[in-house]
Design an enzyme around this catalytic site. Structure first.
Site, PDB file in Angstrom:
ATOM      1  N   HIS A   1      -3.820   6.684  14.829  1.00 46.08           N
ATOM      2  CA  HIS A   1      -3.445   5.363  15.334  1.00 46.08           C
ATOM      3  C   HIS A   1      -2.116   4.880  14.762  1.00 46.08           C
ATOM      4  O   HIS A   1      -1.246   4.434  15.495  1.00 46.08           O
ATOM      5  CB  HIS A   1      -4.556   4.371  14.986  1.00 46.08           C
ATOM      6  CG  HIS A   1      -4.997   4.484  13.547  1.00 46.08           C
ATOM      7  ND1 HIS A   1      -5.661   5.599  13.061  1.00 46.08           N
ATOM      8  CD2 HIS A   1      -4.837   3.667  12.482  1.00 46.08           C
ATOM      9  CE1 HIS A   1      -5.893   5.439  11.765  1.00 46.08           C
ATOM     10  NE2 HIS A   1      -5.392   4.276  11.389  1.00 46.08           N
ATOM     11  N   ARG A   2      -1.955   4.985  13.441  1.00 44.57           N
ATOM     12  CA  ARG A   2      -0.720   4.498  12.813  1.00 44.57           C
ATOM     13  C   ARG A   2       0.451   5.369  13.257  1.00 44.57           C
ATOM     14  O   ARG A   2       1.528   4.872  13.561  1.00 44.57           O
ATOM     15  CB  ARG A   2      -0.840   4.479  11.285  1.00 44.57           C
ATOM     16  CG  ARG A   2       0.334   3.784  10.619  1.00 44.57           C
ATOM     17  CD  ARG A   2       0.146   3.563   9.127  1.00 44.57           C
ATOM     18  NE  ARG A   2      -0.929   2.611   8.878  1.00 44.57           N
ATOM     19  CZ  ARG A   2      -2.126   2.931   8.383  1.00 44.57           C
ATOM     20  NH1 ARG A   2      -2.409   4.168   8.057  1.00 44.57           N
ATOM     21  NH2 ARG A   2      -3.046   2.021   8.194  1.00 44.57           N
TER      22      ARG A   2
ATOM     23  N   ASP B   1      -1.082  -4.041  11.014  1.00 42.72           N
ATOM     24  CA  ASP B   1      -2.459  -4.322  10.642  1.00 42.72           C
ATOM     25  C   ASP B   1      -3.301  -3.296  11.365  1.00 42.72           C
ATOM     26  O   ASP B   1      -2.993  -2.911  12.511  1.00 42.72           O
ATOM     27  CB  ASP B   1      -2.881  -5.743  11.004  1.00 42.72           C
ATOM     28  CG  ASP B   1      -4.145  -6.158  10.239  1.00 42.72           C
ATOM     29  OD1 ASP B   1      -4.263  -5.791   9.055  1.00 42.72           O
ATOM     30  OD2 ASP B   1      -5.019  -6.815  10.820  1.00 42.72           O
ATOM     31  N   THR B   2      -4.302  -2.822  10.700  1.00 39.78           N
ATOM     32  CA  THR B   2      -5.151  -1.771  11.243  1.00 39.78           C
ATOM     33  C   THR B   2      -6.600  -2.165  11.080  1.00 39.78           C
ATOM     34  O   THR B   2      -6.967  -2.770  10.078  1.00 39.78           O
ATOM     35  CB  THR B   2      -4.898  -0.439  10.493  1.00 39.78           C
ATOM     36  OG1 THR B   2      -3.554  -0.031  10.744  1.00 39.78           O
ATOM     37  CG2 THR B   2      -5.844   0.655  10.955  1.00 39.78           C
TER      38      THR B   2
ATOM     39  N   ASN C   1       0.066   4.369  -0.156  1.00 42.57           N
ATOM     40  CA  ASN C   1      -0.434   5.422   0.735  1.00 42.57           C
ATOM     41  C   ASN C   1       0.133   5.244   2.139  1.00 42.57           C
ATOM     42  O   ASN C   1       0.579   6.196   2.772  1.00 42.57           O
ATOM     43  CB  ASN C   1      -1.970   5.399   0.810  1.00 42.57           C
ATOM     44  CG  ASN C   1      -2.615   5.876  -0.469  1.00 42.57           C
ATOM     45  OD1 ASN C   1      -2.209   6.886  -1.027  1.00 42.57           O
ATOM     46  ND2 ASN C   1      -3.604   5.152  -0.943  1.00 42.57           N
TER      47      ASN C   1
ATOM     48  N   ASN D   1       0.839  -1.193   0.000  1.00 35.66           N
ATOM     49  CA  ASN D   1       0.000   0.000   0.000  1.00 35.66           C
ATOM     50  C   ASN D   1       0.882   1.255   0.000  1.00 35.66           C
ATOM     51  O   ASN D   1       1.481   1.601   1.014  1.00 35.66           O
ATOM     52  CB  ASN D   1      -0.916  -0.034   1.237  1.00 35.66           C
ATOM     53  CG  ASN D   1      -1.893   1.115   1.272  1.00 35.66           C
ATOM     54  OD1 ASN D   1      -1.601   2.215   0.816  1.00 35.66           O
ATOM     55  ND2 ASN D   1      -3.063   0.856   1.827  1.00 35.66           N
TER      56      ASN D   1
ATOM     57  N   GLY E   1      -9.179   4.730   2.788  1.00 35.46           N
ATOM     58  CA  GLY E   1      -9.970   3.837   3.636  1.00 35.46           C
ATOM     59  C   GLY E   1     -11.191   4.540   4.218  1.00 35.46           C
ATOM     60  O   GLY E   1     -11.940   5.213   3.507  1.00 35.46           O
ATOM     61  N   TYR E   2     -11.356   4.409   5.527  1.00 40.86           N
ATOM     62  CA  TYR E   2     -12.529   4.964   6.220  1.00 40.86           C
ATOM     63  C   TYR E   2     -12.346   6.432   6.623  1.00 40.86           C
ATOM     64  O   TYR E   2     -13.198   6.999   7.305  1.00 40.86           O
ATOM     65  CB  TYR E   2     -12.833   4.136   7.475  1.00 40.86           C
ATOM     66  CG  TYR E   2     -13.258   2.717   7.186  1.00 40.86           C
ATOM     67  CD1 TYR E   2     -14.590   2.402   6.951  1.00 40.86           C
ATOM     68  CD2 TYR E   2     -12.324   1.677   7.159  1.00 40.86           C
ATOM     69  CE1 TYR E   2     -14.995   1.101   6.686  1.00 40.86           C
ATOM     70  CE2 TYR E   2     -12.715   0.368   6.900  1.00 40.86           C
ATOM     71  CZ  TYR E   2     -14.047   0.087   6.664  1.00 40.86           C
ATOM     72  OH  TYR E   2     -14.443  -1.204   6.407  1.00 40.86           O
TER      73      TYR E   2
END
Length: 194
Positions: A176-177, A68-69, A11, A9, A149-150
């Protein structure tokens, strides 16, 4: 120090490259000629991160980290969670995922949610994990065209804009990341001191 970020990914890679200090060269899976699908068959976010890092270490013999998210929505008993990328099906389409999420939350007043990232670092013979959480809520409709994503439907606590409306720098600070990566970076810097 060269380290592989186990992702295809771009991004995510760009997001993380902005946080990692200059002394660390970040390589992607493409850079080590890994074009296969890395397995993600665990039932937890942490399990998937560990599985991916172990897979790369075993097959490519390089120091690496994998993340992982998942988006965990309180009113949906933690869904989509570990299935966030494939929530609306195996095609991994963000638009479909967002639509399914908004449909499932249509009659819910509780919009509380959190993004959770777990990073598994395989360094030498050791495995380390780092967890970042960003609490917030799901909006009733999409806002903004940044992020991925979201992001267009997630608003962090204390913010009036979604992740898709704020800058990548701001998202990295509160997201979070970003939080998990900061822990990873602090750990890697502590190794340089020794």
């Amino acid at each position: 120090m060269k380290i592989v970020f186990a992702t295809h990914n771009l991004n995510k890679l760009k997001e993380v490259q902005k946080i990692v200090p200059e002394g660390i060269e970040l390589l992607s899976l493409n850079d080590i000629n890994c074009f296969e699908e890395v397995p993600e068959t665990q039932l937890t976010i942490k399990g998937n991160a560990l599985q991916k890092a172990e897979f790369i270490k075993q097959h490519y013999h390089v120091d690496c980290f994998a993340d992982d998210t998942g988006l965990e929505v309180e009113a949906l008993n933690g869904e989509p969670g570990v299935f966030s990328a494939r929530y609306a099906g195996p095609q991994r389409d963000s638009e479909d995922n967002i639509q399914k999420l908004l449909t499932n939350l249509q009659n819910q007043t509780n919009r509380k949610a959190q993004f959770k990232t777990v990073i598994a670092l395989s360094l030498g013979d050791e495995m380390h994990t780092f967890t970042g959480i960003c609490e917030g809520e799901i909006t009733r409709e999409k806002h903004g065209d940044g992020g991925f994503g979201y992001d267009p439907v997630f608003k962090a606590t204390g913010y009036s804009q979604t992740f898709a409306e704020i800058s990548m720098e701001e998202k990295n600070k509160i997201g979070h990341r970003g939080k998990a990566i900061q822990q990873l970076v602090s750990f890697l810097k502590s190794l340089e001191v020794k």
